[in-house]
Scaffold this motif. Structure first.
Motif, PDB file in Angstrom:
ATOM      1  N   CYS A 142     -37.101 -94.957  -1.094  1.00  0.00           N
ATOM      2  CA  CYS A 142     -37.647 -94.254   0.313  1.00  0.00           C
ATOM      3  C   CYS A 142     -37.036 -94.163   1.121  1.00  0.00           C
ATOM      4  O   CYS A 142     -37.388 -93.428   1.965  1.00  0.00           O
ATOM      5  CB  CYS A 142     -38.101 -96.145   0.629  1.00  0.00           C
ATOM      6  SG  CYS A 142     -39.820 -97.042  -0.280  1.00  0.00           S
TER       7      CYS A 142
ATOM      8  N   LEU B 149     -37.421 -88.656  -1.438  1.00  0.00           N
ATOM      9  CA  LEU B 149     -39.727 -88.564  -0.992  1.00  0.00           C
ATOM     10  C   LEU B 149     -40.040 -87.135  -1.675  1.00  0.00           C
ATOM     11  O   LEU B 149     -40.984 -86.610  -1.812  1.00  0.00           O
ATOM     12  CB  LEU B 149     -39.507 -87.935  -0.105  1.00  0.00           C
ATOM     13  CG  LEU B 149     -38.910 -89.741   0.319  1.00  0.00           C
ATOM     14  CD1 LEU B 149     -39.139 -90.321   2.151  1.00  0.00           C
ATOM     15  CD2 LEU B 149     -39.829 -91.187  -0.075  1.00  0.00           C
ATOM     16  N   GLN B 150     -39.102 -85.739  -1.051  1.00  0.00           N
ATOM     17  CA  GLN B 150     -39.440 -84.536  -1.024  1.00  0.00           C
ATOM     18  C   GLN B 150     -39.806 -84.345  -2.630  1.00  0.00           C
ATOM     19  O   GLN B 150     -40.945 -83.519  -2.868  1.00  0.00           O
ATOM     20  CB  GLN B 150     -37.695 -83.264  -0.346  1.00  0.00           C
ATOM     21  CG  GLN B 150     -38.619 -81.806  -0.851  1.00  0.00           C
ATOM     22  CD  GLN B 150     -39.514 -81.896  -0.136  1.00  0.00           C
ATOM     23  OE1 GLN B 150     -39.558 -81.839   1.392  1.00  0.00           O
ATOM     24  NE2 GLN B 150     -40.680 -81.242  -0.145  1.00  0.00           N
TER      25      GLN B 150
ATOM     26  N   ALA C 281     -43.344 -85.307  -3.271  1.00  0.00           N
ATOM     27  CA  ALA C 281     -44.309 -84.780  -2.660  1.00  0.00           C
ATOM     28  C   ALA C 281     -44.460 -83.191  -3.610  1.00  0.00           C
ATOM     29  O   ALA C 281     -45.505 -82.873  -3.653  1.00  0.00           O
ATOM     30  CB  ALA C 281     -43.762 -84.006  -1.508  1.00  0.00           C
TER      31      ALA C 281
ATOM     32  N   SER D   1     -43.276 -91.141   0.637  1.00  0.00           N
ATOM     33  CA  SER D   1     -42.881 -89.850   0.354  1.00  0.00           C
ATOM     34  C   SER D   1     -44.456 -88.774   1.666  1.00  0.00           C
ATOM     35  O   SER D   1     -44.731 -88.324   2.207  1.00  0.00           O
ATOM     36  CB  SER D   1     -43.433 -89.798  -0.339  1.00  0.00           C
ATOM     37  OG  SER D   1     -43.193 -88.060  -1.217  1.00  0.00           O
TER      38      SER D   1
END
Length: 197
Positions: A87, A93-94, A97, A119
């Protein structure tokens, strides 16, 4: 041959990492794992003190510049410390996505589901119905996601599950989503998987 990228961090949950790796390999997937912020680049120190050596010590060492193009699914195990690392890690997170925008599968189990929430907060996207370990349910609901207490939830190309005890069902569900029920049954039968799973 389908390809799966499985993330691992210090404090990831052993069963939730090893079970998908094993089951997907049995199903004919090419599975690769990548470490995220490991204190020792040679291994991840898991929640129950087992040490696991990832295929790639870092995300940047995965030999595919655009992982969301090279792999069919991204999998995030739980384990609270490992999930917190995911997190807080911009590249993770990218990556979540990117997989979702590319229409690829993203799967998370236990506290790993919180990385989907993080994300989306950072990069946007569509909320789905998910599940997780009960300890992080409030955090997911506060993020505005629909929540289920089913053992495994599939909503679009997002697959989520509850915890160590649901890891086998989680892995077999991934196999079924990508390869079909016949392949799932082919993998489950020689492992003597209970019909009640």
């Amino acid at each position: 041959m389908p390809k799966a990228l499985l993330l691992i961090a210090d404090g990831s949950e052993e069963i939730e990492f090893v079970t998908p790796y094993d089951v997907l390999t049995r199903a004919g997937f090419e599975v690769q794992s990548a470490g995220v912020e490991l204190k020792n680049p040679q291994y991840a120190h898991m929640t129950r003190n087992i040490r696991i050596v990832p295929d790639h010590p870092t995300l940047s060492s995965v030999p595919h510049q655009n992982a969301h193009e090279a792999f069919d699914i991204l999998i995030l195990p739980g384990g609270a410390p490992g999930a917190k690392t995911f997190c807080a890690h911009d590249a993770v997170l990218q990556l979540v996505a990117d997989f979702r925008k590319a229409g690829k599968y993203v799967a998370a189990i236990c506290a790993g589901t919180t990385a989907l929430v993080a994300s989306l907060k950072r990069f946007g996207g569509e909320k789905r119905e998910v599940t997780s370990h009960p300890s992080v349910q409030g955090e997911i609901e506060e993020g505005g996601w629909a929540y289920s207490e089913e053992r495994v939830v599939v909503d679009g190309r997002v697959v989520t599950s509850r915890g160590p005890g649901t890891a086998m069902l989680f892995a077999l569900t991934i196999v079924e989503q990508i390869c079909g029920k016949e392949k799932r049954d082919e993998v489950a039968e020689p492992m003597i998987v209970s019909e009640k799973l």
